[in-house]
Design a protein around this motif. Structure first.
Motif, PDB file in Angstrom:
ATOM      1  N   VAL A   1      -9.553  -8.631 -12.681  1.00  0.00           N
ATOM      2  CA  VAL A   1      -9.144  -9.734 -12.229  1.00  0.00           C
ATOM      3  C   VAL A   1      -7.734  -9.671 -11.167  1.00  0.00           C
ATOM      4  N   VAL A   2      -6.913  -8.724 -11.624  1.00  0.00           N
ATOM      5  CA  VAL A   2      -5.633  -8.582 -10.778  1.00  0.00           C
ATOM      6  C   VAL A   2      -6.059  -7.800  -9.338  1.00  0.00           C
ATOM      7  N   ARG A   3      -6.957  -6.916  -9.386  1.00  0.00           N
ATOM      8  CA  ARG A   3      -7.494  -6.062  -8.237  1.00  0.00           C
ATOM      9  C   ARG A   3      -8.250  -7.206  -7.479  1.00  0.00           C
ATOM     10  N   ALA A   4      -8.816  -8.079  -8.132  1.00  0.00           N
ATOM     11  CA  ALA A   4      -9.741  -9.018  -7.083  1.00  0.00           C
ATOM     12  C   ALA A   4      -8.931  -9.954  -6.491  1.00  0.00           C
ATOM     13  N   GLN A   5      -7.693 -10.096  -6.567  1.00  0.00           N
ATOM     14  CA  GLN A   5      -6.967 -10.796  -5.969  1.00  0.00           C
ATOM     15  C   GLN A   5      -5.341 -10.045  -5.913  1.00  0.00           C
ATOM     16  N   PRO A   6      -5.175  -9.042  -4.942  1.00  0.00           N
ATOM     17  CA  PRO A   6      -4.023  -8.224  -5.244  1.00  0.00           C
ATOM     18  C   PRO A   6      -2.723  -8.821  -4.359  1.00  0.00           C
ATOM     19  N   GLN A   7      -2.910  -9.693  -3.513  1.00  0.00           N
ATOM     20  CA  GLN A   7      -1.826 -10.370  -2.881  1.00  0.00           C
ATOM     21  C   GLN A   7      -0.931 -10.897  -3.815  1.00  0.00           C
ATOM     22  N   GLY A   8       0.411 -11.129  -3.756  1.00  0.00           N
ATOM     23  CA  GLY A   8       1.257 -12.213  -4.051  1.00  0.00           C
ATOM     24  C   GLY A   8       1.869 -11.655  -5.538  1.00  0.00           C
TER      25      GLY A   8
ATOM     26  N   PRO B   1      12.395  -7.196  -7.835  1.00  0.00           N
ATOM     27  CA  PRO B   1      12.237  -6.987  -6.604  1.00  0.00           C
ATOM     28  C   PRO B   1      12.372  -8.485  -6.053  1.00  0.00           C
ATOM     29  N   THR B   2      12.632  -8.366  -4.584  1.00  0.00           N
ATOM     30  CA  THR B   2      12.752  -9.729  -3.781  1.00  0.00           C
ATOM     31  C   THR B   2      11.344 -10.191  -3.082  1.00  0.00           C
ATOM     32  N   GLN B   3      10.754  -9.106  -3.025  1.00  0.00           N
ATOM     33  CA  GLN B   3       9.285  -9.307  -2.188  1.00  0.00           C
ATOM     34  C   GLN B   3       8.173  -8.784  -2.962  1.00  0.00           C
ATOM     35  N   THR B   4       6.950  -9.322  -2.629  1.00  0.00           N
ATOM     36  CA  THR B   4       5.804  -8.920  -3.504  1.00  0.00           C
ATOM     37  C   THR B   4       5.246  -7.642  -3.014  1.00  0.00           C
ATOM     38  N   ALA B   5       4.621  -7.107  -3.993  1.00  0.00           N
ATOM     39  CA  ALA B   5       4.141  -5.528  -3.408  1.00  0.00           C
ATOM     40  C   ALA B   5       3.029  -5.764  -2.310  1.00  0.00           C
TER      41      ALA B   5
ATOM     42  N   TRP C   1       7.279  -2.829 -17.805  1.00  0.00           N
ATOM     43  CA  TRP C   1       7.220  -2.944 -16.428  1.00  0.00           C
ATOM     44  C   TRP C   1       6.523  -4.490 -16.616  1.00  0.00           C
ATOM     45  N   ILE C   2       6.854  -5.424 -15.370  1.00  0.00           N
ATOM     46  CA  ILE C   2       6.212  -6.769 -15.539  1.00  0.00           C
ATOM     47  C   ILE C   2       5.636  -6.755 -13.998  1.00  0.00           C
ATOM     48  N   LEU C   3       4.304  -7.580 -13.961  1.00  0.00           N
ATOM     49  CA  LEU C   3       3.793  -8.003 -12.932  1.00  0.00           C
ATOM     50  C   LEU C   3       3.824  -9.722 -13.174  1.00  0.00           C
ATOM     51  N   SER C   4       4.176 -10.085 -11.931  1.00  0.00           N
ATOM     52  CA  SER C   4       4.286 -11.727 -11.684  1.00  0.00           C
ATOM     53  C   SER C   4       4.014 -12.065 -10.588  1.00  0.00           C
ATOM     54  N   ARG C   5       3.497 -13.406 -10.946  1.00  0.00           N
ATOM     55  CA  ARG C   5       3.213 -14.262  -9.486  1.00  0.00           C
ATOM     56  C   ARG C   5       4.348 -14.923  -8.935  1.00  0.00           C
ATOM     57  N   MET C   6       5.490 -15.206  -9.904  1.00  0.00           N
ATOM     58  CA  MET C   6       6.546 -15.835  -9.498  1.00  0.00           C
ATOM     59  C   MET C   6       7.810 -14.756  -9.179  1.00  0.00           C
ATOM     60  N   PRO C   7       8.729 -15.274  -8.647  1.00  0.00           N
ATOM     61  CA  PRO C   7       9.817 -14.199  -8.210  1.00  0.00           C
ATOM     62  C   PRO C   7      10.560 -13.926  -9.597  1.00  0.00           C
ATOM     63  N   PRO C   8      10.464 -12.755  -9.991  1.00  0.00           N
ATOM     64  CA  PRO C   8      11.098 -12.328 -11.254  1.00  0.00           C
ATOM     65  C   PRO C   8      12.627 -12.505 -11.153  1.00  0.00           C
ATOM     66  N   ALA C   9      13.345 -12.670 -12.876  1.00  0.00           N
ATOM     67  CA  ALA C   9      14.688 -12.365 -12.692  1.00  0.00           C
ATOM     68  C   ALA C   9      14.756 -11.092 -13.551  1.00  0.00           C
ATOM     69  N   LEU C  10      16.095 -10.849 -13.452  1.00  0.00           N
ATOM     70  CA  LEU C  10      16.457  -9.599 -14.214  1.00  0.00           C
ATOM     71  C   LEU C  10      16.263  -9.804 -15.763  1.00  0.00           C
TER      72      LEU C  10
END
Length: 139
Positions: free
Chosen positions: A28-35, A46-50, A109-118
């Motif tokens: 599912v993640v690979r199908a929509q890897p942006q953002g 991070p302040t930017q998406t991968a 590790w965390i993968l997130s669609r929203m900007p993460p916090a510490l």
């Protein structure tokens, strides 16, 4: 926004119990890897998406690490807010999952669609994990 992220981190998650569940989540993640933001817990978020390339490389590397270091016939250390449409994924370190009476252990590790916090982690980051992260992200 960071408070919303921290609240969502405490929300309801489904565990990927079988390795096939994890394979389906990664698909599912690979199908929509942006953002996607990719975070190492305990370090500034991070302040930017991968980039797509970085995210796909991370998925390959973390999957290989989980399967080699979590020598079990089940997964059980990756959690998503929604397995079919994930926006927040917590990946625990096979060598730091806690135990009875140890209290909640944050993911590594965390993968997130929203900007993460510490996300605080007061346990020291093992050298091998730090080197793995630095190699992957050339930090």
């Amino acid at each position: 926004m960071s408070q919303e992220f921290l609240v969502r981190m405490q929300g309801r998650f489904s565990g990927m119990l079988r390795w096939s569940d994890l394979d389906a989540l990664w698909a599912v993640v690979r199908a929509q890897p942006q953002g996607w933001y990719v975070s190492l817990v305990g370090t500034p978020p991070p302040t930017q998406t991968a980039s797509t390339e970085t995210l796909l490389a991370f998925l390959d590397e973390v999957d290989a690490l989980l399967r080699s270091d979590h020598d079990c016939n089940y997964c059980g250390i990756v959690f998503a807010d929604d397995a079919q449409q994930p926006t927040l994924i917590k990946i625990h370190d096979p060598h730091n999952v806690g135990g009875c009476g140890s209290g909640p252990v944050p993911p590594r590790w965390i993968l997130s669609r929203m900007p993460p916090a510490l996300v605080e982690d007061h346990a020291p980051l093992p050298g091998n994990r730090k080197r793995w992260w630095q190699k992957l992200f050339a930090a």
